[in-house]
Design an enzyme around this catalytic site. Structure first.
Site, mmCIF file in Angstrom:
data_model
loop_
_atom_site.group_PDB
_atom_site.id
_atom_site.type_symbol
_atom_site.label_atom_id
_atom_site.label_comp_id
_atom_site.label_asym_id
_atom_site.label_seq_id
_atom_site.Cartn_x
_atom_site.Cartn_y
_atom_site.Cartn_z
ATOM 1 C CD GLU A 47 -33.743 -62.092 76.863
ATOM 2 O OE1 GLU A 47 -34.917 -62.483 76.730
ATOM 3 O OE2 GLU A 47 -33.024 -61.512 75.840
ATOM 4 C CB SER B 147 -38.063 -74.903 75.225
ATOM 5 O OG SER B 147 -39.501 -74.465 74.344
ATOM 6 N N GLY B 148 -38.543 -71.558 76.547
ATOM 7 C CA GLY B 148 -37.988 -70.037 76.551
ATOM 8 C C GLY B 148 -38.714 -69.530 75.032
ATOM 9 C CB ALA B 149 -37.495 -66.980 72.774
ATOM 10 C CG ASP B 150 -42.721 -70.450 69.246
ATOM 11 O OD1 ASP B 150 -42.033 -70.781 68.540
ATOM 12 O OD2 ASP B 150 -43.793 -70.708 69.204
ATOM 13 C CG PHE B 151 -37.162 -72.140 67.220
ATOM 14 C CD1 PHE B 151 -37.892 -72.459 66.307
ATOM 15 C CD2 PHE B 151 -36.466 -72.729 68.177
ATOM 16 C CE1 PHE B 151 -38.030 -73.814 66.304
ATOM 17 C CE2 PHE B 151 -36.636 -73.932 68.167
ATOM 18 C CZ PHE B 151 -37.647 -74.786 67.137
ATOM 19 C CG LEU C 174 -38.247 -63.794 78.966
ATOM 20 C CD1 LEU C 174 -37.271 -62.787 79.774
ATOM 21 C CD2 LEU C 174 -38.843 -62.797 77.980
ATOM 22 C CG ASN D 151 -36.673 -59.076 76.720
ATOM 23 O OD1 ASN D 151 -36.557 -59.158 77.932
ATOM 24 N ND2 ASN D 151 -36.672 -59.931 75.781
#
Ligand code: CO8
Length: 295
Positions: free
Chosen positions: A162, A66-70, A129, A104
């Site tokens: 990105e 799920s991409g970046a861990d909030f 990402l 990044n």
């Protein structure tokens, strides 16, 4: 207590494959910068191992990632946008160079420059990402094409492109379609990229689901095992050093340099948003919405 990267990400060598497995299905394999950087150190292990010719990314549960861990994004401070006529706070510039730009760019660069054949085995959707990394991969397989999608919610999070998507997506998906999906953060369904991004494989999710009482975890484990078996069979009689030569030719130096250039432009373009606190605020809102849904 939060799990460390080495607890969330496993790896093993089964020459000629070096396999990296995301193992935090409880957050749909969300990843912090520490996690992504840990993965780059595993890429390096594979890179330096002469018995490994393929680096395989696998996952667990419903989502590939799920991409970046909030939870890993620092909270927003009071609006940091400079007053008219005033310059930006140099401490904040320094902070976000270190916390965003360097990390990044380094993560994306590690995938762009990886010389082994990069393979993603998608057990489900990939976001942010992580989806960008899937697009850098040389081969992509999907467990269930109808449940697979890629999504880049950058615009909704106050981010910009990105992971070198500015280069990969238009080339693999078409220019105007890429505009639509990136600008409005719309999903790209598996069927739309079947044959262009997603390669075909013999492993079928319908076969995997056969048998009573199978849960998602079991099915994905079985998928990961079978896709590796299929790849092993495909490698029979292949003189393995040729595959690395072929990668050099198919991804020539000018393409690699263009990806690097766009990676650099992407992170420099997004830096002001981070300095001004925009993504932090939006990630906080996303986290709060998830917490409210759960309550
Ligand atoms: N971070 C942390 N936890 C997450 C994340 C995430 N990105 N995504 C899902 N989870 C957690 C949920 O909070 C939930 O936990 P719990 O069970 O404790 O409530 C669990 O995973 C299951 O999630 P949902 O209940 O929301 O499952 P749904 O099937 O309803 O929804 C979605 C799945 C659509 C994936 C939804 O969870 C979602 O929208 N997640 C956020 C995706 C996202 O926006 N990711 C960021 C992408 S941007 C990016 O990657 C670039 C980042 C640049 C900075 C990098 C810093 C590391």
């Amino acid at each position: 207590m939060a799990r460390t990267s080495s607890q969330k990400i496993a790896y093993f060598k089964q020459a000629p494959f070096f396999v990296i497995t995301l193992n935090s299905p409880e957050t749909l394999n969300a990843l912090s910068y520490d996690d992504y950087i840990y993965i780059t150190t595993l890429l390096e292990l594979s890179e330096n191992d002469p018995e490994c010719f393929f680096t395989v990314l696998q996952s667990s549960g419903r989502f590939f990632s799920s991409g970046a861990d909030f939870n890993s994004i620092p909270p927003n401070e009071a609006s940091a946008a400079p007053a008219p006529g005033a310059g930006r706070d140099p401490d904040k510039v320094q902070m976000w160079l270190e916390n965003f730009l360097c990390k990044n760019q380094y993560i994306t660069q590690s995938f762009i420059r990886h010389s082994k054949i990069l393979i993603a085995c998608l057990n489900g959707p990939a976001i942010g990402l992580s989806a960008a990394i899937v697009l850098i991969c040389d081969l992509v397989y999907a467990m269930d094409i109808d449940k697979t999608y890629l999504q880049f919610p950058f615009s909704k999070l106050g981010l910009s492109n990105e992971g070198a998507v500015s280069w990969t997506l238009p080339r693999k998906f078409g220019r105007n379609r890429s505009f639509e999906r990136l600008l409005f953060a719309k999903r790209i369904d598996g069927r739309e990229i079947e044959g262009t991004v997603i390669n075909s494989s013999k492993v079928s999710s319908t076969d995997l689901m056969k048998g009573a009482g199978k849960n998602t975890g079991d099915v994905v484990q079985e998928y990961n095992r079978l896709i590796l078996e299929e790849l092993t069979a495909k490698c029979a009689n292949v003189y393995l050093p040729t595959v690395l030569k072929m990668k050099q030719l198919l991804r020539d130096e000018s393409a690699t340099s263009q990806m690097e250039l766009l990676n650099s432009k992407e992170v420099n373009g997004a830096l002001p948003f981070w300095i001004d606190g925009i993504p932090q605020g939006r990630f906080q809102a996303l986290k709060a919405a998830k917490a409210a849904k759960k309550a």
